[in-house]
Design a protein around this motif. Sequence first.
Motif, mmCIF file in Angstrom:
data_model
loop_
_atom_site.group_PDB
_atom_site.id
_atom_site.type_symbol
_atom_site.label_atom_id
_atom_site.label_comp_id
_atom_site.label_asym_id
_atom_site.label_seq_id
_atom_site.Cartn_x
_atom_site.Cartn_y
_atom_site.Cartn_z
ATOM 1 N N GLY A 32 0.785 -1.226 0.000
ATOM 2 C CA GLY A 32 0.000 0.000 0.000
ATOM 3 C C GLY A 32 0.816 1.273 0.000
ATOM 4 O O GLY A 32 0.253 2.365 -0.112
ATOM 5 N N GLU A 34 3.406 4.229 -1.330
ATOM 6 C CA GLU A 34 3.488 4.915 -2.622
ATOM 7 C C GLU A 34 4.480 4.204 -3.554
ATOM 8 O O GLU A 34 4.208 4.065 -4.757
ATOM 9 C CB GLU A 34 3.895 6.378 -2.410
ATOM 10 N N GLU A 37 2.805 1.154 -4.994
ATOM 11 C CA GLU A 37 1.862 1.534 -6.052
ATOM 12 C C GLU A 37 2.594 1.899 -7.342
ATOM 13 O O GLU A 37 2.213 1.438 -8.425
ATOM 14 C CB GLU A 37 0.991 2.704 -5.592
ATOM 15 N N GLY A 113 -4.985 -4.010 -7.434
ATOM 16 C CA GLY A 113 -4.359 -3.080 -6.485
ATOM 17 C C GLY A 113 -4.804 -1.654 -6.734
ATOM 18 O O GLY A 113 -5.134 -0.913 -5.793
ATOM 19 N N TRP A 114 -4.847 -1.272 -7.991
ATOM 20 C CA TRP A 114 -5.303 0.075 -8.341
ATOM 21 C C TRP A 114 -6.757 0.269 -7.937
ATOM 22 O O TRP A 114 -7.117 1.285 -7.343
ATOM 23 C CB TRP A 114 -5.137 0.304 -9.846
ATOM 24 N N GLU A 117 -7.121 0.808 -4.173
ATOM 25 C CA GLU A 117 -6.716 2.134 -3.704
ATOM 26 C C GLU A 117 -7.663 3.229 -4.189
ATOM 27 O O GLU A 117 -7.872 4.218 -3.505
ATOM 28 C CB GLU A 117 -5.280 2.440 -4.136
ATOM 29 N N GLU A 118 -8.227 3.047 -5.357
ATOM 30 C CA GLU A 118 -9.142 4.055 -5.916
ATOM 31 C C GLU A 118 -10.595 3.806 -5.509
ATOM 32 O O GLU A 118 -11.480 4.540 -5.914
ATOM 33 C CB GLU A 118 -9.016 4.088 -7.445
ATOM 34 N N LYS A 119 -10.809 2.744 -4.740
ATOM 35 C CA LYS A 119 -12.150 2.389 -4.253
ATOM 36 C C LYS A 119 -13.155 2.253 -5.408
ATOM 37 O O LYS A 119 -14.288 2.718 -5.332
ATOM 38 C CB LYS A 119 -12.625 3.394 -3.213
ATOM 39 N N LYS A 124 -13.149 -2.157 -0.245
ATOM 40 C CA LYS A 124 -11.688 -2.214 -0.206
ATOM 41 C C LYS A 124 -11.179 -3.537 0.359
ATOM 42 O O LYS A 124 -10.202 -4.083 -0.124
ATOM 43 C CB LYS A 124 -11.145 -1.037 0.600
ATOM 44 N N GLU A 128 -8.756 -6.034 -1.524
ATOM 45 C CA GLU A 128 -7.459 -6.359 -0.940
ATOM 46 C C GLU A 128 -7.237 -7.870 -0.918
ATOM 47 O O GLU A 128 -6.144 -8.351 -1.231
ATOM 48 C CB GLU A 128 -7.360 -5.794 0.478
#
Length: 172
Positions: A32, A34, A37, A113-114, A117-119, A124, A128
Amino acid sequence: MASVYVWDKVVRLTHWTVAVLFLSNFFLLEEGSELHEWAGYLILVAIGVRLVWGMMTASHARLSAFKPSVPKAIAHIREVFREKRDDHVGHNPAGAVMIWVMWSLIILTALSGWSMEEKVFGNKDLMEEIHEFLANLTMIAVTLHVGAVVLMTKVTHKPYLQGMLPRRRADK
């Protein structure tokens, strides 16, 4: 030892970029974060470059040169163990199936994964779980891929890994 096909620079660069970034994401980078990502985004870019290159090149890296076929892969594996050789240039039928499986899994892992994170799908926790499942499945495929390269090298005496390593000037 038998000669081996040497992959072009684009194939070698995208292969090692994806390998290093995926393994870094799996083992080293904080989930998770940065960096995690961005590594995922760069993996998608590298695979995208490879797929575009595969549509443009006239070499054995052309996507149409290694269409995945499970029956052909099984027949190939039987032949290798019977004949103790692999006469294919570029991807053999088993390698073709594996590369398409790995690309698909890596793309799905990155997209999950994207979306987490972008819901995108609103759940989520579920995304995950899907992301972790796909990452683990990808690692299984990567392990099988590396194991197959080692096994095929032992059985056929063909130095498969050399075709993916950087070339020194004297080797060109």
